[in-house]
Design a protein around this motif. Structure first.
Motif, mmCIF file in Angstrom:
data_model
loop_
_atom_site.group_PDB
_atom_site.id
_atom_site.type_symbol
_atom_site.label_atom_id
_atom_site.label_comp_id
_atom_site.label_asym_id
_atom_site.label_seq_id
_atom_site.Cartn_x
_atom_site.Cartn_y
_atom_site.Cartn_z
ATOM 1 N N ARG A 218 31.414 39.154 19.001
ATOM 2 C CA ARG A 218 30.266 38.529 17.797
ATOM 3 C C ARG A 218 29.702 37.179 18.310
ATOM 4 N NH1 ARG A 218 28.644 41.525 16.796
ATOM 5 N NH2 ARG A 218 27.464 40.831 14.910
ATOM 6 N N VAL A 219 28.810 37.456 19.440
ATOM 7 C CA VAL A 219 28.143 36.200 20.011
ATOM 8 C C VAL A 219 26.533 36.526 20.060
ATOM 9 C CG1 VAL A 219 27.751 34.647 21.859
ATOM 10 C CG2 VAL A 219 29.968 35.586 21.475
ATOM 11 N N GLY A 220 25.951 35.809 19.313
ATOM 12 C CA GLY A 220 24.341 35.880 19.498
ATOM 13 C C GLY A 220 23.957 34.649 19.852
ATOM 14 N N PHE A 221 22.396 34.626 20.291
ATOM 15 C CA PHE A 221 22.209 33.211 20.623
ATOM 16 C C PHE A 221 20.268 33.213 20.430
ATOM 17 C CE2 PHE A 221 22.312 36.025 24.483
ATOM 18 C CZ PHE A 221 20.863 35.762 25.151
ATOM 19 N N ALA A 222 19.871 31.945 20.047
ATOM 20 C CA ALA A 222 18.466 31.909 19.699
ATOM 21 C C ALA A 222 17.799 31.020 20.802
ATOM 22 C CB ALA A 222 18.197 31.430 18.454
ATOM 23 N N LEU A 223 16.639 31.222 21.279
ATOM 24 C CA LEU A 223 15.992 30.539 22.221
ATOM 25 C C LEU A 223 14.585 30.090 21.606
ATOM 26 C CD1 LEU A 223 16.507 32.959 25.386
ATOM 27 C CD2 LEU A 223 17.872 30.930 24.575
ATOM 28 N N GLY A 224 14.261 28.849 21.702
ATOM 29 C CA GLY A 224 13.085 28.437 21.126
ATOM 30 C C GLY A 224 12.793 26.989 21.346
ATOM 31 N N SER A 225 11.904 26.216 20.574
ATOM 32 C CA SER A 225 11.382 24.952 20.960
ATOM 33 C C SER A 225 12.702 24.024 20.316
ATOM 34 C CB SER A 225 10.187 24.399 20.037
ATOM 35 O OG SER A 225 10.283 24.824 18.647
ATOM 36 N N GLU A 226 12.710 22.779 20.868
ATOM 37 C CA GLU A 226 13.747 22.008 20.347
ATOM 38 C C GLU A 226 13.887 21.739 18.821
ATOM 39 O OE1 GLU A 226 13.316 18.408 22.543
ATOM 40 O OE2 GLU A 226 14.104 19.277 24.420
ATOM 41 N N GLN A 227 12.424 21.885 18.139
ATOM 42 C CA GLN A 227 12.525 21.355 17.044
ATOM 43 C C GLN A 227 13.000 22.630 16.093
ATOM 44 O OE1 GLN A 227 8.477 21.157 15.182
ATOM 45 N NE2 GLN A 227 7.610 21.825 17.147
ATOM 46 N N LEU A 228 12.791 23.787 16.443
ATOM 47 C CA LEU A 228 13.427 25.067 15.804
ATOM 48 C C LEU A 228 14.883 25.044 16.094
ATOM 49 C CD1 LEU A 228 10.998 27.899 16.580
ATOM 50 C CD2 LEU A 228 11.029 26.334 14.671
ATOM 51 N N ILE A 229 15.310 24.638 17.256
ATOM 52 C CA ILE A 229 16.891 24.897 17.492
ATOM 53 C C ILE A 229 17.494 23.935 16.575
ATOM 54 C CG2 ILE A 229 18.405 24.470 19.066
ATOM 55 C CD1 ILE A 229 17.046 27.108 19.189
ATOM 56 N N GLU A 230 16.611 22.541 16.307
ATOM 57 C CA GLU A 230 17.313 21.342 15.713
ATOM 58 C C GLU A 230 17.644 21.790 14.272
ATOM 59 O OE1 GLU A 230 16.648 16.620 14.466
ATOM 60 O OE2 GLU A 230 15.245 17.578 15.675
ATOM 61 N N GLY A 231 16.712 22.635 13.620
ATOM 62 C CA GLY A 231 16.569 23.209 12.423
ATOM 63 C C GLY A 231 17.844 24.309 12.115
ATOM 64 N N LEU A 232 18.064 24.955 13.116
ATOM 65 C CA LEU A 232 19.297 25.666 12.840
ATOM 66 C C LEU A 232 20.522 25.127 13.260
ATOM 67 C CD1 LEU A 232 18.141 28.812 15.815
ATOM 68 C CD2 LEU A 232 18.253 28.953 13.086
ATOM 69 N N ASP A 233 20.534 23.940 14.024
ATOM 70 C CA ASP A 233 21.717 23.025 14.139
ATOM 71 C C ASP A 233 22.201 22.586 12.837
ATOM 72 O OD1 ASP A 233 23.105 23.254 16.783
ATOM 73 O OD2 ASP A 233 21.265 21.967 17.532
ATOM 74 N N ARG A 234 20.840 22.066 12.065
ATOM 75 C CA ARG A 234 21.190 21.289 10.710
ATOM 76 C C ARG A 234 21.749 22.485 9.786
ATOM 77 N NH1 ARG A 234 18.269 16.640 10.016
ATOM 78 N NH2 ARG A 234 18.014 16.970 7.678
ATOM 79 N N VAL A 235 21.393 23.464 9.568
ATOM 80 C CA VAL A 235 21.926 24.679 9.035
ATOM 81 C C VAL A 235 23.358 24.980 9.229
ATOM 82 C CG1 VAL A 235 21.742 26.908 8.039
ATOM 83 C CG2 VAL A 235 19.726 25.726 8.354
ATOM 84 N N LYS A 236 23.719 24.996 10.564
ATOM 85 C CA LYS A 236 25.064 25.484 10.982
ATOM 86 C C LYS A 236 26.067 24.413 10.420
ATOM 87 C CE LYS A 236 26.781 24.371 14.703
ATOM 88 N NZ LYS A 236 27.316 24.071 16.211
ATOM 89 N N ASN A 237 25.699 23.096 10.755
ATOM 90 C CA ASN A 237 26.513 21.975 10.608
ATOM 91 C C ASN A 237 26.518 21.773 9.075
ATOM 92 O OD1 ASN A 237 27.437 21.642 13.295
ATOM 93 N ND2 ASN A 237 25.387 20.557 13.761
ATOM 94 N N SER A 238 25.905 22.276 8.278
ATOM 95 C CA SER A 238 25.939 22.236 6.897
ATOM 96 C C SER A 238 26.901 23.414 6.207
ATOM 97 C CB SER A 238 24.539 22.130 6.288
ATOM 98 O OG SER A 238 23.712 20.997 6.597
ATOM 99 N N ILE A 239 27.144 24.297 7.305
ATOM 100 C CA ILE A 239 27.969 25.487 6.776
ATOM 101 C C ILE A 239 29.325 25.604 7.486
ATOM 102 C CG2 ILE A 239 28.114 27.827 6.508
ATOM 103 C CD1 ILE A 239 25.084 28.017 6.078
#
Length: 355
Positions: A218-239
């Motif tokens: 169970r490993v996936g990854f996303a690649l994109g601009s820093e601002q998109l990755i930061e958005g994902l980090d904000r969601v992850k660290n809220s869950i």
């Protein structure tokens, strides 16, 4: 329906995964798993990591794995996000980039989890019909929307868009997030990763479940601009800050590093897909051209549901979708040469018995 359920739970229709049988031994061609084992280097690394350090939390930033992925794809670690399978990344993306009430677009025949997440997160969606040959009508995505999701190659058809078509969609939607779900890209399609440097609205999602034989990790990854990755980090660290455990992090990193083994099993699967496609075509099947580790087939004289049941009677599991336009098709994962030889032999027997 329980009186304790929330309104969201009451209205959603959950995704139904492929059957995981426990009653007897089947040739399992229904869930797009890799027929070959993970790299020996992966197994050794995981085994070595089973030690007293498991009492400690894993690295919440997944720094080592992100650095490895960044080096592999020629981007910055700040442009990489990793999570617990690509499905989790898709869920995080819905929360990070789409607002309740937004209307996103995706094909009418595609990965059914997109509709599930839309319902879960109160996001509206508009379906773009594929043509009669299951091609994506690129121009239909040049329209008003609040976001786009495209599986490339598409599922369950296996068809892939060329990179220039993805570029056109990005150019026409430069103010909206475009998610390219590349779960099957390694089996013959061109990845959109090179476009990340040009388009800050592009998010590419991949998984180690298919081409790297790690569906159980169970490993996936996303690649994109820093601002998109930061958005994902904000969601992850809220869950859940610790989405990947220590063993998954170590195994995933070794899988990316062992490029030689990855190429070896990928090429085997591609070669098997090609000869199986030709053999089925010679039996009268319509076989959709695939760039994935599965094929999408139908027979002009035999109902898809009936074929599905006949395969199961012969201890072979394939996937049937009881959905408009594709209910006469079966999705068949590519197994080993031995498994696919048996599949073809049984297919010939089934056709002869029904004609």
């Amino acid at each position: 329906m329980s009186k304790y359920w929330s309104n969201i739970v009451k209205k959603i229709s959950p995704y139904v995964p492929g059957e995981q049988p426990k009653d007897k031994k089947y040739i399992k061609l229904n869930t797009n798993e890799n027929p070959y084992p993970p790299s020996e280097k992966v197994l050794k690394a995981i085994s070595a990591a089973v030690n007293e350090s498991l009492r400690l939390y894993p690295d919440p930033a997944c720094e080592s794995l992100r650095n490895t992925l960044a080096k592999y794809y020629g981007i910055k670690a700040s442009e990489v996000f990793v999570g617990n399978g690509s499905d989790e990344l898709l869920a995080f993306s819905f929360m990070a980039f789409f607002n309740p009430g937004d209307t996103i677009i995706f094909p009418d025949i595609t990965y059914s989890f997109y509709e599930v997440y839309s319902s879960m997160f109160s996001v509206n969606y508009r379906l773009i019909p594929l043509d009669d040959e299951f091609n994506v009508p690129v121009e239909e995505f040049f329209t008003e929307n609040d976001g786009i999701i495209l599986a490339n190659p598409n599922a369950p058809t296996g068809k892939a868009l060329p990179l220039e078509s993805i570029r056109k969609i990005l150019e026409k939607n430069d103010d909206k997030v475009v998610i390219i779900d590349e779960a099957y890209v390694d089996f013959g399609a061109r990845s959109s990763v090179p476009l990340i440097k040009e388009f800050e609205n592009l998010l590419v999602i991949q998984t180690l479940s298919k081409s790297r034989a790690l569906a159980g990790l169970r490993v996936g990854f996303a690649l994109g601009s820093e601002q998109l990755i930061e958005g994902l980090d904000r969601v992850k660290n809220s869950i859940n800050s610790y989405t990947l455990d220590r063993l998954a992090l170590i195994g995933a990193e070794e899988a990316i590093k062992d490029h030689e083994y990855f190429c070896e099993i990928r090429d085997k699967i591609i070669n098997t897909r090609e000869w199986v496609s030709k053999k089925l075509s010679s039996m009268g099947f319509k076989v959709i051209e695939s760039k994935a580790n599965f094929i999408f087939i139908s027979h002009p004289k035999i109902n898809g549901r009936l074929l599905f049941e006949k395969y199961k009677e012969n201890n072979i599991l394939v996937r049937h979708f009881n959905s408009p336009r594709i209910d006469n098709f079966l999705r068949v994962s590519i197994g080993s040469d031995e498994e696919m030889n048996i599949f073809c032999e049984k297919t010939k027997e089934i056709i002869e018995s029904l004609n």
